[in-house]
Structure formats: structure tokens, C-alpha cells
Design a protein around this motif. Structure first.
Motif, PDB file in Angstrom:
ATOM      1  N   TRP A 498      34.849  60.186  33.000  1.00 59.63           N
ATOM      2  CA  TRP A 498      35.478  59.367  31.961  1.00 59.63           C
ATOM      3  C   TRP A 498      34.385  58.683  31.127  1.00 59.63           C
ATOM      4  N   TYR A 499      34.730  58.393  29.844  1.00 59.53           N
ATOM      5  CA  TYR A 499      33.819  57.702  28.940  1.00 59.53           C
ATOM      6  C   TYR A 499      34.559  56.559  28.248  1.00 59.53           C
ATOM      7  N   PHE A 500      33.824  55.492  28.007  1.00 54.58           N
ATOM      8  CA  PHE A 500      34.275  54.394  27.156  1.00 54.58           C
ATOM      9  C   PHE A 500      33.160  54.116  26.154  1.00 54.58           C
ATOM     10  N   ALA A 501      33.484  54.244  24.867  1.00 50.70           N
ATOM     11  CA  ALA A 501      32.468  53.983  23.852  1.00 50.70           C
ATOM     12  C   ALA A 501      32.261  52.487  23.629  1.00 50.70           C
ATOM     13  N   GLU A 502      33.300  51.701  23.912  1.00 50.51           N
ATOM     14  CA  GLU A 502      33.234  50.261  23.697  1.00 50.51           C
ATOM     15  C   GLU A 502      33.106  49.524  25.024  1.00 50.51           C
ATOM     16  N   GLY A 503      32.300  48.483  25.036  1.00 49.76           N
ATOM     17  CA  GLY A 503      32.144  47.607  26.173  1.00 49.76           C
ATOM     18  C   GLY A 503      31.198  46.499  25.795  1.00 49.76           C
ATOM     19  N   SER A 504      31.530  45.275  26.203  1.00 47.14           N
ATOM     20  CA  SER A 504      30.655  44.166  25.808  1.00 47.14           C
ATOM     21  C   SER A 504      30.850  42.983  26.758  1.00 47.14           C
ATOM     22  N   SER A 505      29.757  42.286  26.993  1.00 46.65           N
ATOM     23  CA  SER A 505      29.792  41.019  27.726  1.00 46.65           C
ATOM     24  C   SER A 505      29.085  39.935  26.895  1.00 46.65           C
ATOM     25  N   GLU A 506      29.072  40.168  25.595  1.00 51.56           N
ATOM     26  CA  GLU A 506      28.389  39.266  24.674  1.00 51.56           C
ATOM     27  C   GLU A 506      29.337  38.150  24.247  1.00 51.56           C
ATOM     28  N   GLY A 507      28.858  36.934  24.175  1.00 52.08           N
ATOM     29  CA  GLY A 507      29.682  35.818  23.729  1.00 52.08           C
ATOM     30  C   GLY A 507      30.841  35.569  24.675  1.00 52.08           C
ATOM     31  N   THR A 508      32.074  35.538  24.108  1.00 50.37           N
ATOM     32  CA  THR A 508      33.267  35.284  24.923  1.00 50.37           C
ATOM     33  C   THR A 508      33.852  36.558  25.525  1.00 50.37           C
ATOM     34  N   GLN A 509      33.232  37.684  25.270  1.00 56.01           N
ATOM     35  CA  GLN A 509      33.822  38.957  25.678  1.00 56.01           C
ATOM     36  C   GLN A 509      33.601  39.224  27.173  1.00 56.01           C
ATOM     37  N   ARG A 510      34.678  39.684  27.812  1.00 54.35           N
ATOM     38  CA  ARG A 510      34.616  40.103  29.203  1.00 54.35           C
ATOM     39  C   ARG A 510      35.205  41.502  29.307  1.00 54.35           C
ATOM     40  N   THR A 511      34.508  42.384  30.019  1.00 55.93           N
ATOM     41  CA  THR A 511      34.932  43.782  30.154  1.00 55.93           C
ATOM     42  C   THR A 511      35.261  44.069  31.618  1.00 55.93           C
ATOM     43  N   PHE A 512      36.435  44.681  31.830  1.00 53.56           N
ATOM     44  CA  PHE A 512      36.884  45.067  33.162  1.00 53.56           C
ATOM     45  C   PHE A 512      37.169  46.570  33.170  1.00 53.56           C
ATOM     46  N   LEU A 513      36.585  47.273  34.116  1.00 53.32           N
ATOM     47  CA  LEU A 513      36.854  48.692  34.297  1.00 53.32           C
ATOM     48  C   LEU A 513      37.780  48.854  35.485  1.00 53.32           C
ATOM     49  N   LEU A 514      38.873  49.613  35.295  1.00 51.86           N
ATOM     50  CA  LEU A 514      39.896  49.774  36.320  1.00 51.86           C
ATOM     51  C   LEU A 514      39.943  51.237  36.732  1.00 51.86           C
ATOM     52  N   LEU A 515      39.603  51.499  37.977  1.00 53.70           N
ATOM     53  CA  LEU A 515      39.558  52.859  38.502  1.00 53.70           C
ATOM     54  C   LEU A 515      40.664  53.017  39.539  1.00 53.70           C
ATOM     55  N   PHE A 516      41.620  53.896  39.255  1.00 55.53           N
ATOM     56  CA  PHE A 516      42.780  54.114  40.133  1.00 55.53           C
ATOM     57  C   PHE A 516      42.625  55.460  40.827  1.00 55.53           C
ATOM     58  N   ASN A 517      42.625  55.425  42.148  1.00 51.53           N
ATOM     59  CA  ASN A 517      42.465  56.630  42.966  1.00 51.53           C
ATOM     60  C   ASN A 517      43.786  56.938  43.675  1.00 51.53           C
ATOM     61  N   PRO A 518      44.607  57.851  43.134  1.00 50.84           N
ATOM     62  CA  PRO A 518      45.871  58.200  43.803  1.00 50.84           C
ATOM     63  C   PRO A 518      45.703  59.238  44.909  1.00 50.84           C
ATOM     64  N   ASN A 519      44.470  59.688  45.138  1.00 50.24           N
ATOM     65  CA  ASN A 519      44.212  60.704  46.148  1.00 50.24           C
ATOM     66  C   ASN A 519      44.343  60.130  47.553  1.00 50.24           C
ATOM     67  N   PRO A 520      44.592  61.009  48.539  1.00 55.53           N
ATOM     68  CA  PRO A 520      44.711  60.521  49.925  1.00 55.53           C
ATOM     69  C   PRO A 520      43.365  60.275  50.596  1.00 55.53           C
ATOM     70  N   VAL A 521      42.264  60.440  49.872  1.00 59.53           N
ATOM     71  CA  VAL A 521      40.923  60.223  50.434  1.00 59.53           C
ATOM     72  C   VAL A 521      40.156  59.257  49.541  1.00 59.53           C
TER      73      VAL A 521
END
Length: 807
Positions: A498-521
Motif C-alpha cells: 500500500w502507498y500513501f502520498a500524503e502524511g504529515s506531523s507538522e504543526g497541528t497535524q497528526r497522522t494515523f495509519l490503520l492496518l486491518f488484518n482479516p487473515n487467520p494468521v
């Protein structure tokens, strides 16, 4: 005039090489894998027939010996003497030579017992079991009077005696069926100690392409057969599924023996090139791989089946499959239907037979061969219900949402049904470490239904969701604060990258990456943060099975206590060991008033299209380009105004770097669409900030224009709703938008968009005060379409989303 059966012949010339009465063939030699003993008994001469008891029937010396109705009799029978075998057996098959004129009937049955008892010849026998001869073509297809049971009967493994009965009937005076020869084959495949099928390994089926319906797990043939065998099948694409009821009352301890007996009988006795069943299913739900070569292997020995997948179900003649077996069978047929384009409720025309009527795509075998009522299986009576359940169990849509949080947001799912029939969707809310919550949503035809997640749960911070349906539904999620909203379509296909072109922790910005694993392992993943200054940072994580991981990028801490990504602008590449769903949520502004969230980019491209964009008012627009390659990328950004005017800029993006293109500095105070092209595959997103940077949206571009786009969510009640259409073609296009509303009403609007231009439709002005507005955008030439929603006219934020491309 007599009516003869089609050729159903197993050469009893081969089986009866000993010509003496009731000749007993020697047991088979030890083979690789589990041992199979088989032998045969043949009745063919006058002496053979006269050893039995005939009532209403007579034995003649025609053709060397035969049995038929006696003169003036309309019914009669012949019962053979008991035959004692030299080893215990657990299965019986038969072949016979007969003439069955129209208006007459011949039925054969067999019964067994542990051993012959001299003191009471009638004691210890089991019930008579019919020997069903069906249209199973064999090598001796020129013999029109030959019959064969293509499957064996299951009998107790302690059987050591058997007896056969022939019943004659006629509706025509002085007409009779004639039985000329009969061979009984008995087999022993039961080991000294029972082997349970449940203990054998299972593997997912590998045939077919990608499916949403889960792949069934089968017991491989090499494991239950005990030998490796080469497959050299003729290939064809299956067009139907044919169910065979194999009359067998087997237990968990004997089903494996029965399956082995079927294989030995069809291969070693009948001499067929392979099993005639692609799959075999027992009452415990054990699914056995049958015919080698998978579902595309042509079954030439099973006439009337057409280009079909043949499924044998072990179930007594008057019984029905257990609920467990039915569940496995339905899943198998649903998967086969999706994998090979077989509509469970549809029909097809048999290839090469112009006179044939349309045949159901799922059918019982005895129905195909016009079996007599007494031969029609109970499984056939269940087929209409199985068709419906298979159709309902076929997963034609699955949507994943990694983001989900009802403790901090109002969360709603909007589901649109583009078909002409009402349907259902199953919404599964995954609660890591707890039991999932499931909700069934009914969706009317050509309409939308909403599910407010907060009404099902509250105070849940981690709530990824999976939405499934047997209809090709479309699903969007809405996340809202009192100060901003965002949402958009879910993920239809998991990915390892997966790719995200946008992301920032500058100033008031907070970035959260959410990874969902529906696999049984568990899944391992590496995240590579590529910063605007060319520096990179790598992070290794593990996502637990059927769970979600939230990465607060601002808070990533090194062992020395430093925060390596704080105050940075970056793009992200995620590489996982198994496919998963990835989304990104960003909060910004005072007290986190601003919100945007959405799915990642699974595939890089050299061309990206954006229909929406503006630098008017206080809107700040940026195009974010991520170059994850090890070489620099040359990028061209083209901005197109509503009248076809354009501005072009070129940029060089270093390797593994994020670039931000400030559109306000290039085309101030203008509503635009954009195209970004590159000489290497890149990821591109568009950012819009407004309300003094207190609200904003992020949008992923389209890589290919389309003729149809769908927008599920939307309303015009206290919401400003814009549809933006970009025509990148060199010719004008006519665009039609079909709207559906919450009360079932519909509307339509048509426009002409000039070449290289964009058009913005103010839907709220055309259809004001609608609580539900869904739209399908159709065009005569490929276009890009996006939707923007601004609650309170933008006072409470907004969201912008690319439409869902439709075929």
C-alpha cells in the motif's frame, strides 16, 4: 419393437475370464498405498440361472442362458442362491447384459450378510438395495444391451455373503425384459483399524481465478488414495454443476473406505481413465478431491452431464445430506459458480445439441437422464433449495474498512444495491479480542440503505468492518465530527503493498495509519516513510490475526526517546507478508477540528486524474506526489479550467521522496481538474484545506477514465452537494446523472462537457432538502467523476471522493 439402453457396459468378458458357474476371480495384488481386494461373480449360463429361484419367471437357453417373465405373467422375480466370498468386503458393484423393450421393466437388487448360515438361509440378511444403472458411457459403447452401476453400494465391512434379485414387470402382454448375464464385483478397502477422514490434511482448492466466495478446503487425492497419480485430462470450461447421490449409509469411520472403494471400482474394475466425480462429500462434511485435473477436467464417461463439474454426495437413497454436508456443498457450489461464471439460478444450452432445451446450471444427475420415478434420488428433490442457498451464499461483493471508531466519531455505512431485486448485506464489525458484532441490512432494488454504527455499539475505539453480499452492492463509510466530515468507498481487494502520498506531523497535524488484518494468521509489515527532504525511516510491525493495528506516526519513538517523524512531511510505503487493508486518518487544526480519512493506493501509475479541485476563496490545494522508486521521476502537472484553459508545470521528484505541488501558486482563484503524468509509476493524492485550515479533504486520483461512476453516499438536506466531471478526451461528451432518493423517487440530469474541460453540477440546487441522494454518472466517452459534500455550506467541514467505477 424393443427399446434398448444406451451403452452402459463394463466388460464382464474381462471380469469373467473363468467361465465356470459363479466363477470367483482372485483378489487384487497389493498396490501402492492402502490395499484393495476385489473379485467378481458372474451368472451367464443356464446352469447359473437354474441354481436360483424363479417365481413368475423362467430360465431359457437362448443366447446360452437367460431369464425372463414366464408366459402370461405380468410380474415375476429371480433370486440367486447365496454366494459366500473368500474375504470380507465393504462395497458392491454390478454390470449386466439385458434387453428392456418399451413397456417393460427390469430392476436388480443385492443384499449382504456377514456369512452364509446353513441353519437358517433367511437369517442375518440386510435389506435389499437397488442396483441403479444409469447413462455412464464406457469404452464398449457399441454394446447397446449393457448396463453398469457407475458407483458401488456401501455395505458393512464384515460382509462375506451376497445375493441378487431380479424383478420383472410388463405393461404389455407377452412382452418381457430379458436378463442375459450378470456380474457382481465386491471390494474390500477397509483396513484392519478404521482410518477417519477427519484426520487427513486439507488444502484450499487452487483451481480457478480470484473469488470473493471462500475457497473450500479439500482432502487431496494423494492423501486419501495413498498414491501419486498423473493427470492427463481433456480440458473444457465447466458450464454447470451436476449432483450425484451415491447411495451409501456411511459413518465417520467408514466414509474414507467408501471413497477408496469408488476409486478402485471405477479405475480398476470399470477401466475408466479416472474418477467420474470431481469431488466427493460425506455426511461429516469431509470434502474429497476426486477427479485429477480440477474442475476443468472433462468427464467423458458420464453422458448427459455436458461440460459439468460432477459432485458425488454420500447419502442413503431415502436420506438427505446432513446440515454440515449441505453447508460444505453450498460453499463448494458457490465457489465453483463464481470461479467459472456459473449462475446458480441460471440455465444453459447443452453444447452440440440444437434440439436440447435450456438446462438448469445446478441439477441432479438422475433428472438429466430421465430416470424412472423410483430411481430419482432424494438429493434431486433438494436441488431447487440448494440452488437458492448457493445463490445467496455466493459472495459477489466484499468491502473492507480498516478505520472504525464510534467513541470519537459518528460513523455510518451507506449501502447501494444496483440490481433489480431486493438483497441483503451482512455487516461484520470486528472487535479485536472480543466477539464480532454482525448486522443484516436489507437493501431495496436500485436503492440505498444506511446503517448507523453508533446505534449498534458505543465507546469502541477499534471497529474495522467487513461488508458482504450475494449482490454486487456498493458501500461507502461516513465519519463525522461536529467540525468536519470525511468518508468514501471501502477496499474491495486486500493487498500486500500500500502507498500513501500524503502524511504529515507538522504543526497541528497528526497522522494515523490503520492496518486491518482479516487473515487467520499474524502478518508482518514494514513501513517506509519517505520524507519531503529525501530522508527515509523504516518501521517493522506485526498485526495480529483478525485484528487491527493503529500507528500514531507522530508518537513513533526511538530507543533514545527521540521522535524521528515529528514535524515531518512524508509519504508511506507499506509492504506486508500477507494481504491486508490499509487506511490513513489525519487530524489537524485547533483541537483536532479537521479530519480526513480513506483507503491507501494499492497500485502505482504513470497517469493520475482529478476532477475536483479549487483555489477559490480560502481553499488551499496541493497535489502530493510520492516517488517510491530508486530513481528520480519526472512529473508533469496539467490544470484544466471550466472553459478548457490549461496550465502546465514540470517537476523532478528525487528517489524515495514526497513532493508537494502548490496549486494556489500556479492557478490562483480557479476551479480546476488536474492530470499528473510521470515517467515512472508514482502515487498521487490531492489535498484541499479550508476554513482557515480547520477543515479539509484528501482525494486519491483515478488512473483510468471510465464510462460509469457510482456515488453511494450523499444528501442535500443542510449539505452543499457538488458533482464534478472532468472530460480528458479530445471530443465533447454527453454526461447523464441518474439520481435515486430515500423515498424511492428518481431523477435524471444531462449535460455536455467540452473536450479537455470540467463541469460542476450543484445537486443541492436541483434537488434540495433530500436526506438520501445516490447517483450513477454515465457518459458517452470516458470521464473522471468526483463528489464534494459540505455540511452547512462548508461551515462544518467537507469531504471529496472519487466515484466507484462501474462496468
Amino acid at each position: 419393437m424393443s427399446q434398448r439402453s444406451p451403452a452402459l457396459f463394463v466388460s464382464f468378458i474381462v471380469l469373467a475370464v473363468v467361465c465356470a458357474s459363479f466363477a470367483l476371480l482372485p483378489a487384487a495384488a497389493q498396490q501402492q498405498g492402502p490395499q484393495t481386494n476385489l473379485a467378481a461373480l458372474t451368472l451367464t449360463t443356464v446352469t447359473d440361472w437354474e441354481a436360483g429361484v424363479a417365481e413368475g419367471a423362467l430360465v431359457t437357453n437362448n443366447a446360452g442362458g437367460e431369464v425372463r417373465l414366464a408366459d402370461e405373467q405380468r410380474e415375476g422375480s429371480f433370486v440367486s442362491p447365496p454366494f459366500v466370498t473368500d474375504f470380507a468386503f465393504n462395497a458392491v458393484g454390478a454390470s449386466w447384459q439385458a434387453e428392456v423393450p418399451e413397456g417393460t421393466r427390469l430392476a436388480l437388487e443385492v443384499r449382504v450378510r456377514d456369512s452364509e448360515r446353513d441353519d437358517d438361509a433367511a437369517a442375518g440378511w440386510g435389506a435389499w438395495q437397488p442396483l441403479s444403472a444409469i447413462d455412464a458411457t464406457t469404452a464398449a459403447s457399441d454394446d447397446e444391451g449393457a448396463f453398469v452401476t457407475p458407483a458401488v453400494l456401501a455395505v458393512p465391512a464384515t460382509s462375506q455373503a451376497l445375493q441378487v434379485r431380479a424383478s420383472f414387470a410388463s405393461e404389455i402382454e407377452r412382452a418381457s425384459a430379458v436378463l442375459e448375464a450378470l456380474t457382481l464385483t465386491y471390494l474390500s478397502t477397509a483396513p484392519p483399524e478404521p482410518i477417519f477422514a477427519t484426520g487427513l490434511p486439507r488444502r484450499p482448492l487452487l483451481a480457478g481465478g480470484k473469488t470473493l466466495t471462500p475457497r473450500p478446503a479439500v482432502i487431496p487425492r494423494t492423501d486419501w488414495r495413498g498414491r501419486a497419480e498423473a493427470a492427463q485430462p481433456l480440458r473444457r470450461t465447466p458450464r454447470s454443476l451436476v449432483l450425484h447421490q451415491i447411495d451409501a449409509e456411511v459413518s465417520s469411520a467408514t466414509s474414507l473406505d467408501m471413497v477408496r472403494a469408488l476409486a478402485s471400482y471405477q479405475l480398476d474394475v470399470l477401466g475408466w481413465e479416472d474418477l467420474s466425480y470431481h469431488y466427493l462429500l460425506d455426511a461429516e462434511g469431509n470434502l474429497f478431491e476426486g477427479r485429477l485435473g480440477g474442475p476443468t477436467s472433462l468427464v467423458s464417461r458420464m453422458a448427459a452431464g455436458g461440460d459439468a463439474v460432477h459432485i458425488g454426495v454420500l447419502v442413503p437413497r431415502d436420506g438427505t445430506p446432513s446440515p454440515t454436508a449441505q453447508g460444505v456443498l453450498i460453499n463448494l457450489m458457490a465457489w465453483l459458480g463464481e470461479a467459472y461464471g456459473i449462475d446458480p439460478m441460471g440455465t444453459h444450452r447443452v453444447t452440440g445439441d440444437p434440439a436440447a432445451t435450456d438446462r438448469p446450471n445446478i441439477t441432479g444427475f438422475t433428472t438429466l437422464i430421465d430416470a424412472a420415478p423410483e430411481r430419482t434420488s432424494s438429493l434431486d428433490e433438494l436441488v431447487p433449495q440448494l440452488r437458492l442457498l448457493t445463490d445467496q451464499s455466493t459472495v459477489r461483493a466484499r468491502w473492507y474498512f480498516a478505520e472504525g471508531n464510534v467513541a470519537e466519531y459518528s460513523q455510518r455505512l451507506a449501502l447501494f444495491n444496483p440490481t433489480e431485486a431486493e438483497t441483503e448485506a451482512t455487516v461484520t464489525l470486528v472487535r479485536p479480542g472480543d466477539t464480532p458484532v454482525t448486522s443484516i441490512v436489507r437493501i431495496p432494488a436500485n436503492a440505498r440503505a444506511d446503517l448507523t454504527v453508533n446505534t449498534l455499539l458505543d465507546n469502541a475505539l477499534a471497529l474495522p468492518a467487513i461488508v458482504e453480499s450475494s449482490a454486487p452492492i456498493l458501500v461507502e463509510r461516513s465519519m463525522s465530527l461536529t467540525t468536519d466530515i470525511d468518508g468514501g468507498p471501502g477496499i474491495t481487494e486486500l493487498s500486500r503493498v500500500w502507498y500513501f502520498a500524503e502524511g504529515s506531523s507538522e504543526g497541528t497535524q497528526r497522522t494515523f495509519l490503520l492496518l486491518f488484518n482479516p487473515n487467520p494468521v499474524n502478518v508482518q509489515a514494514t513501513l517506509i516513510y519517505m520524507q519531503r527532504d529525501g530522508l527515509t525511516f523504516e518501521q517493522d510491525v506485526q498485526i495480529a490475526a483478525q485484528s487491527r493495528l493503529v500507528i500514531a506516526v507522530n508518537d513513533i519513538t526511538l530507543p533514545d526517546g527521540s521522535l524521528p517523524l515529528l514535524g515531518k512531511n512524508f509519504g508511506v510505503q507499506i509492504v506486508a507478508s500477507q494481504p491486508l487493508a490499509a487506511e490513513r486518518t489525519m487530524r489537524f487544526g485547533e483541537n483536532g477540528s479537521g479530519l480526513h480519512t480513506g483507503r491507501g493506493i494499492a497500485t502505482l501509475a504513470r497517469r493520475w486524474y482529478f476532477a475536483e479541485g479549487t483555489t477559490q476563496g480560502d481553499f488551499q490545494m496541493h497535489l502530493l506526489v510520492l516517488n517510491p522508486n530508486l530513481q528520480p521521476a519526472n512529473v508533469t502537472a496539467t490544470f484544466m479550467g471550466p472553459e478548457g484553459e490549461t496550465e502546465v508545470r514540470q517537476f523532478a521528484v528525487p528517489a524515495r521522496t514526497q513532493l508537494a505541488i502548490n496549486a494556489n501558486a500556479i492557478i490562483p482563484d480557479l476551479g480546476v481538474s488536474s492530470i499528473v503524468t510521470a515517467d515512472r509509476p508514482v502515487a498521487v493524492e490531492r489535498s484541499l484545506r479550508f476554513n482557515d485550515d480547520a477543515a479539509g479533504t484528501i482525494g486519491t486520483g483515478a488512473t483510468v477514465p471510465a464510462l460509469r461512476w457510482a456515488f453511494v453516499d450523499g444528501r442535500t438536506s443542510d449539505v452543499t452537494y457538488y458533482l464534478c466531471v472532468s472530460n480528458p478526451d479530445r471530443l465533447p461528451t454527453t454526461v447523464t446523472v441518474d439520481f435515486s432518493f430515500g423515498d424511492g423517487a428518481i431523477g435524471s440530469q444531462s449535460i455536455v462537457v467540452p473536450a479537455g474541460a470540467r463541469y460542476t453540477m450543484a445537486v443541492h440546487e436541483i434537488y434540495p432538502d433530500e436526506n438520501i441522494v445516490s447517483a450513477i454518472v454515465r457518459s458517452t466517452r470516458p470521464i473522471i467523476a468526483e463528489r464534494s459534500l459540505f455540511p452547512g455550506g462548508g461551515v462544518r467541514g467537507g469531504s471529496t471522493n472519487l466515484g466507484i467505477p462501474m462496468p
